[in-house]
Design a protein around this motif. Structure first.
Motif, mmCIF file in Angstrom:
data_model
loop_
_atom_site.group_PDB
_atom_site.id
_atom_site.type_symbol
_atom_site.label_atom_id
_atom_site.label_comp_id
_atom_site.label_asym_id
_atom_site.label_seq_id
_atom_site.Cartn_x
_atom_site.Cartn_y
_atom_site.Cartn_z
ATOM 1 N N PRO A 165 7.606 -42.904 82.057
ATOM 2 C CA PRO A 165 7.951 -43.879 80.967
ATOM 3 C C PRO A 165 8.029 -45.195 81.039
ATOM 4 N N VAL A 166 8.267 -45.760 82.161
ATOM 5 C CA VAL A 166 8.265 -47.076 82.324
ATOM 6 C C VAL A 166 6.883 -47.859 82.624
ATOM 7 N N GLY A 167 5.821 -46.723 82.703
ATOM 8 C CA GLY A 167 4.869 -47.377 83.216
ATOM 9 C C GLY A 167 4.062 -47.837 82.190
ATOM 10 N N PRO A 168 2.710 -48.547 82.491
ATOM 11 C CA PRO A 168 1.949 -49.138 81.286
ATOM 12 C C PRO A 168 1.269 -48.227 80.358
ATOM 13 N N LEU A 169 1.044 -46.904 80.870
ATOM 14 C CA LEU A 169 0.181 -46.071 79.971
ATOM 15 C C LEU A 169 1.225 -44.592 79.910
ATOM 16 N N PRO A 170 2.376 -44.524 79.364
ATOM 17 C CA PRO A 170 3.393 -43.554 79.448
ATOM 18 C C PRO A 170 2.786 -42.284 78.971
ATOM 19 N N ASN A 171 2.669 -41.124 79.758
ATOM 20 C CA ASN A 171 2.082 -40.072 79.239
ATOM 21 C C ASN A 171 2.938 -38.690 79.772
ATOM 22 N N GLU A 172 3.694 -38.118 78.976
ATOM 23 C CA GLU A 172 4.489 -37.216 79.251
ATOM 24 C C GLU A 172 3.877 -35.926 79.952
ATOM 25 N N SER A 173 2.712 -35.517 79.419
ATOM 26 C CA SER A 173 2.221 -34.454 80.116
ATOM 27 C C SER A 173 1.626 -34.654 81.330
ATOM 28 N N LEU A 174 0.783 -35.903 81.699
ATOM 29 C CA LEU A 174 0.310 -36.407 83.017
ATOM 30 C C LEU A 174 1.549 -36.824 83.703
ATOM 31 N N ALA A 175 2.671 -37.220 83.447
ATOM 32 C CA ALA A 175 3.773 -37.536 84.325
ATOM 33 C C ALA A 175 4.374 -36.278 84.940
ATOM 34 N N SER A 176 4.206 -35.136 84.365
ATOM 35 C CA SER A 176 4.791 -33.930 84.943
ATOM 36 C C SER A 176 4.384 -33.546 86.302
ATOM 37 N N ILE A 177 3.091 -34.176 86.570
ATOM 38 C CA ILE A 177 2.640 -33.972 87.973
ATOM 39 C C ILE A 177 3.390 -34.704 89.070
ATOM 40 N N VAL A 178 4.163 -35.898 88.687
ATOM 41 C CA VAL A 178 4.656 -36.520 89.543
ATOM 42 C C VAL A 178 5.688 -36.016 90.067
ATOM 43 N N GLY A 179 6.707 -35.345 89.419
ATOM 44 C CA GLY A 179 8.129 -34.792 90.379
ATOM 45 C C GLY A 179 7.625 -33.571 91.238
ATOM 46 N N PRO A 180 6.742 -32.595 90.814
ATOM 47 C CA PRO A 180 6.422 -31.417 91.783
ATOM 48 C C PRO A 180 5.519 -32.084 93.257
ATOM 49 N N THR A 181 4.745 -33.200 92.964
ATOM 50 C CA THR A 181 3.942 -33.802 93.864
ATOM 51 C C THR A 181 4.806 -34.186 95.225
ATOM 52 N N ILE A 182 5.923 -35.032 94.696
ATOM 53 C CA ILE A 182 6.812 -36.013 95.725
ATOM 54 C C ILE A 182 7.806 -34.850 96.254
ATOM 55 N N HIS A 183 8.324 -33.880 95.628
ATOM 56 C CA HIS A 183 9.408 -33.113 95.592
ATOM 57 C C HIS A 183 8.769 -31.854 96.572
ATOM 58 N N TYR A 184 7.626 -31.430 96.383
ATOM 59 C CA TYR A 184 7.127 -30.422 97.173
ATOM 60 C C TYR A 184 5.841 -30.761 97.953
ATOM 61 N N LEU A 185 4.865 -31.053 97.194
ATOM 62 C CA LEU A 185 3.547 -31.267 97.869
ATOM 63 C C LEU A 185 3.368 -32.417 99.128
ATOM 64 N N LEU A 186 4.060 -33.286 98.883
ATOM 65 C CA LEU A 186 4.242 -34.432 100.064
ATOM 66 C C LEU A 186 5.071 -33.983 101.052
ATOM 67 N N PRO A 187 6.225 -33.406 101.310
ATOM 68 C CA PRO A 187 6.805 -32.815 102.157
ATOM 69 C C PRO A 187 6.317 -31.875 102.885
ATOM 70 N N ILE A 188 5.657 -30.856 102.209
ATOM 71 C CA ILE A 188 4.524 -29.895 102.674
ATOM 72 C C ILE A 188 3.427 -30.358 103.688
ATOM 73 N N LEU A 189 2.807 -31.363 102.854
ATOM 74 C CA LEU A 189 1.729 -31.979 103.830
ATOM 75 C C LEU A 189 2.077 -32.602 104.906
ATOM 76 N N ILE A 190 3.146 -33.262 104.779
ATOM 77 C CA ILE A 190 3.878 -33.961 106.353
ATOM 78 C C ILE A 190 4.153 -32.871 107.075
ATOM 79 N N ALA A 191 4.951 -32.037 106.700
ATOM 80 C CA ALA A 191 5.325 -30.664 107.765
ATOM 81 C C ALA A 191 4.152 -30.048 108.215
ATOM 82 N N GLY A 192 3.185 -30.061 107.553
ATOM 83 C CA GLY A 192 1.716 -29.356 107.773
ATOM 84 C C GLY A 192 1.116 -30.040 108.979
#
Length: 524
Positions: free
Chosen positions: A47-74
Motif C-alpha cells: 500500500p505505501v509503494g508507488p504502484l499499490p496492488n492488493e492482489s500482487l501484494a498478497s505474494i509478499v507475506g507468504p514469501t517472507i514468512h515461508y519461502l525465504l526461511p525455507i530456502l535459507i534452511a534448505g
C-alpha cells in the motif's frame, strides 16, 4: 607472496566468530536473488509503494514468512549434508514458523481488547539454526547404520529415516527454537528500535566499521540486520538497516585519501582498489589500508556514522540487502523504493566518503614525513598489512593477494599447472571452473578475464564458471584455485587438471591455460 598466520597464532574467539559469520553468509548469499525479487514486489505493490496492488501484494507475506526461511534452511542443510540435509532442514524450519505463529496468536488472544498486538516473527534466525542442525543430525544417524542395511532395503531405510528426522526436528523447531528466536528478535528488535527512536543509530558504526576490518561483520549483518531489515521492508517498503554495513562510502573515502596523500605501494595501488571496492563491492580490499594505521578506523567510523545520520534525516533506505556492497547494488535497491529515495541514499554514500576522506587525509598528512622515511628504509607497510588482514580473515583472499602483487611487480606469479593423471594429457578441456570459498567476488572476476582471453583466441566451445569449492561435482575438466585452496579442490575432483594461482584477477598463468586448452582441443 601472500602469507597467513599459523592457526595457533590467531585469536580463538575471533576466528570462531569469523567462521560463524562465514557460515551464515554461505546460507544467505545464494538466496539473495530471492530476497531481491521479494524486495521488488514489496517496494512496488504494498500500500505505501508507488504502484499499490492488493492482489500482487498478497505474494509478499507468504514469501517472507515461508519461502525465504525455507530456502535459507534448505541451503544450510545442503552445506552440511547435501540434498538429504536440505530436505530435513527445510521441513524442520516449518515447525519453528508454526511454533512462532502459535505463540504470538496465544499472546495476542490474551491481550485486553484494543491493546497493541504482536506481529509475525519471520524465522530467518530459526532457519539458520535448524537447517544445519537437522542436516547434522541426519548425517550422524546415517553413519550409525552405514553398511549395515541389508541389500534391497536401502531406499526404505533412507526414506523413512529422513522422514522421521524431519518430523522430530520439526517438533524441536516448534517447542524449542520458536520461543528462543521470538525472544531474541524481541530483545534485538527493541534495542534497534530504541536506537532509531532516539536518533542514536549512527553509533552502530562504532561496532560495525571496526568489525568489518577484522572480518567479524558477517555475523552481525546476516544474523541480525538482514532479518530485522526484511521485517521493516514488509511494513514500510524500505529499511535503513541494509545500509549500516553495505554503504561503500567509507571504504571509498579511505582509498581516495591514500590515492592523494599515501606513499609508495599504498598510493600506487589505492586507485585500483577503490574501483574494485566501489564498483565491484569487494570491501575487503580496503581493510589492509586501515590496518597500516589503525587510527584510520576512526575515519571509517565517522564516515559510516555520517552516512547513517544522513539516511536517518532523509528517511531513506533500501528495499533489500545490497550484496555485494557495490554502488550498483546499493543504487538498484534504493531505486526500487523511489527516485527521491535514490537521491538520499546516494547522498549518504557521498557524505560518508567525504567525511572519511577528510579525516583520513588529516591523519595521513600528519604522518607523511615519517611514512616517507620508512618507505626509503625499505619498510613494506602495505605487505605487512595485507598479511595481517589475511590472518584476520583466517583464509586466503584473492582480492587481497592482488594488492601486494600490483604494488611490487604489476602482476602475480603462479605455480605450475599440474595434471593429476598422465593419461589426461590429450583429453579435451571444455569445462573450466574457478573455485574459491564462496564462489563469488574475485573468482568471478578471474572467470570473466579468462572468458575474454578464450574469446580473443577463438575458443568458443569452453564453458568457464565460478563456484564454491564445496559445489565442485567431479565433472570439471580444469579447476583454477588460489594456491592455498588447491589441495581442497583436488579432494573434490582428483581427476581434473588443477591450476594454482596467487591472484585471480591478474595471473600470467591464464595465457598458459589458453594455450593448454587450445592444444588439448585441437584434435577434439
Amino acid at each position: 607472496m601472500t602469507t597467513t598466520a599459523p592457526a595457533g597464532q590467531r585469536g580463538g574467539a575471533r576466528v570462531a566468530v569469523q567462521r560463524f559469520g562465514t557460515f551464515l553468509s554461505g546460507m544467505i548469499m545464494p538466496n539473495i536473488p530471492a530476497l531481491i525479487a521479494w524486495g521488488i514486489l514489496t517496494a512496488l505493490f504494498i500500500p505505501v509503494g508507488p504502484l499499490p496492488n492488493e492482489s500482487l501484494a498478497s505474494i509478499v507475506g507468504p514469501t517472507i514468512h515461508y519461502l525465504l526461511p525455507i530456502l535459507i534452511a534448505g541451503t544450510g542443510g545442503r552445506m552440511v549434508y547435501g540434498t538429504r540435509g536440505a530436505v530435513v532442514g527445510a521441513f524442520a524450519v516449518m515447525g519453528a514458523i508454526a511454533g512462532s505463529d502459535w505463540l504470538i496468536a496465544q499472546f495476542n488472544a490474551a491481550q485486553p481488547e484494543g491493546s497493541g498486538e504482536l506481529g509475525q516473527v519471520h524465522m530467518f534466525i530459526g532457519a539458520m539454526i535448524l537447517g544445519p542442525l537437522s542436516a547434522w543430525v541426519m548425517q550422524q544417524l546415517d553413519k550409525l547404520w552405514d553398511g549395515k542395511v541389508k541389500a534391497g532395503f536401502e531406499m526404505l531405510v533412507n526414506m523413512f529415516s529422513a522422514g522421521i528426522v524431519a518430523f522430530v526436528m520439526g517438533l524441536v523447531g516448534f517447542y524449542v527454537v520458536a520461543p528462543v528466536v521470538n525472544w531474541i528478535m524481541s530483545v534485538v528488535g527493541g534495542a534497534v528500535g530504541w536506537l532509531v527512536e532516539t536518533g542514536l543509530l549512527p553509533i552502530a558504526s562504532l561496532l560495525i566499521e571496526p568489525a568489518k576490518v577484522f572480518f567479524l561483520n558477517n555475523a552481525i549483518n546476516h544474523g541480525v540486520l538482514t532479518p530485522l531489515g526484511t521485517t521493516e521492508v514488509a511494513a514500510d517498503g524500505s529499511s535503513i538497516l541494509f545500509l549500516l554495513e553495505a554503504n561503500p562510502g567509507p571504504g571509498l573515502g579511505l582509498l581516495l585519501a591514500f590515492s592523494v596523500f599515501g606513499v609508495g605501494a599504498a598510493r600506487a595501488t589505492a586507485p585500483g582498489a577503490a574501483i574494485i571496492q566501489f564498483l565491484g563491492g569487494i570491501h575487503e580490499v580496503y581493510f589492509p589500508y586501515a590496518l597500516m594505521k589503525p587510527i584510520l578506523i576512526a575515519a571509517l567510523v565517522l564516515g559510516g556514522a555520517s552516512g547513517v545520520a544522513t539516511n536517518m534525516l532523509l528517511g531513506t533506505g533500501l528495499a533489500g540487502p545490497a550484496a555485494p556492497g557495490s554502488i550498483f547494488a546499493v543504487g538498484a535497491q534504493a531505486l526500487l523504493v523511489g527516485g527521491g529515495n535514490l537521491v538520499g541514499v546516494l547522498l549518504s554514500v557521498v557524505i560518508a566518503a567525504a567525511v572519511t576522506f577528510a579525516v583520513a587525509a588529516v591523519i595521513l598528512r600528519a604522518s607523511r614525513k615519517r611514512d616517507l622515511e620508512r618507505e626509503a628504509a625499505g619498510d613494506d607497510a602495505l605487505g605487512a598489512a595485507v598479511a595481517q588482514t589475511q590472518a584476520n580473515k583466517g583464509r586466503p583472499s584473492e582480492a587481497l593477494s592482488g594488492l601486494t602483487a600490483a604494488g611490487a611487480a604489476g602482476a602475480a606469479t603462479a605455480t605450475a599447472t599440474d595434471r593429476t593423471a598422465p593419461s589426461d594429457a590429450h583429453e579435451p578441456i571444455h569445462r573450466i571452473v574457478f573455485a574459491c570459498d564462496a564462489g563469488m567476488g574475485s573468482s568471478a572476476m578471474g572467470a570473466s578475464v579468462l572468458r575474454s582471453k578464450f574469446k580473443k583466441a577463438g575458443l568458443e566451445d569452453v564453458d568457464v564458471k565460478n563456484v564454491a569449492i564445496a559445489n565442485l561435482d567431479g565433472g570439471e575438466d580444469l579447476i583454477i584455485t588460489h594456491q592455498d585452496l588447491t589441495a581442497r579442490a583436488r579432494q573434490r575432483n582428483p581427476h581434473a587438471t588443477h591450476v594454482s594461482v596467487e591472484n585471480f584477477m591478474n595471473s600470467p598463468k591464464y595465457d598458459d591455460v589458453v594455450r593448454l586448452v587450445a592444444e588439448a582441443n585441437a584434435t577434439d
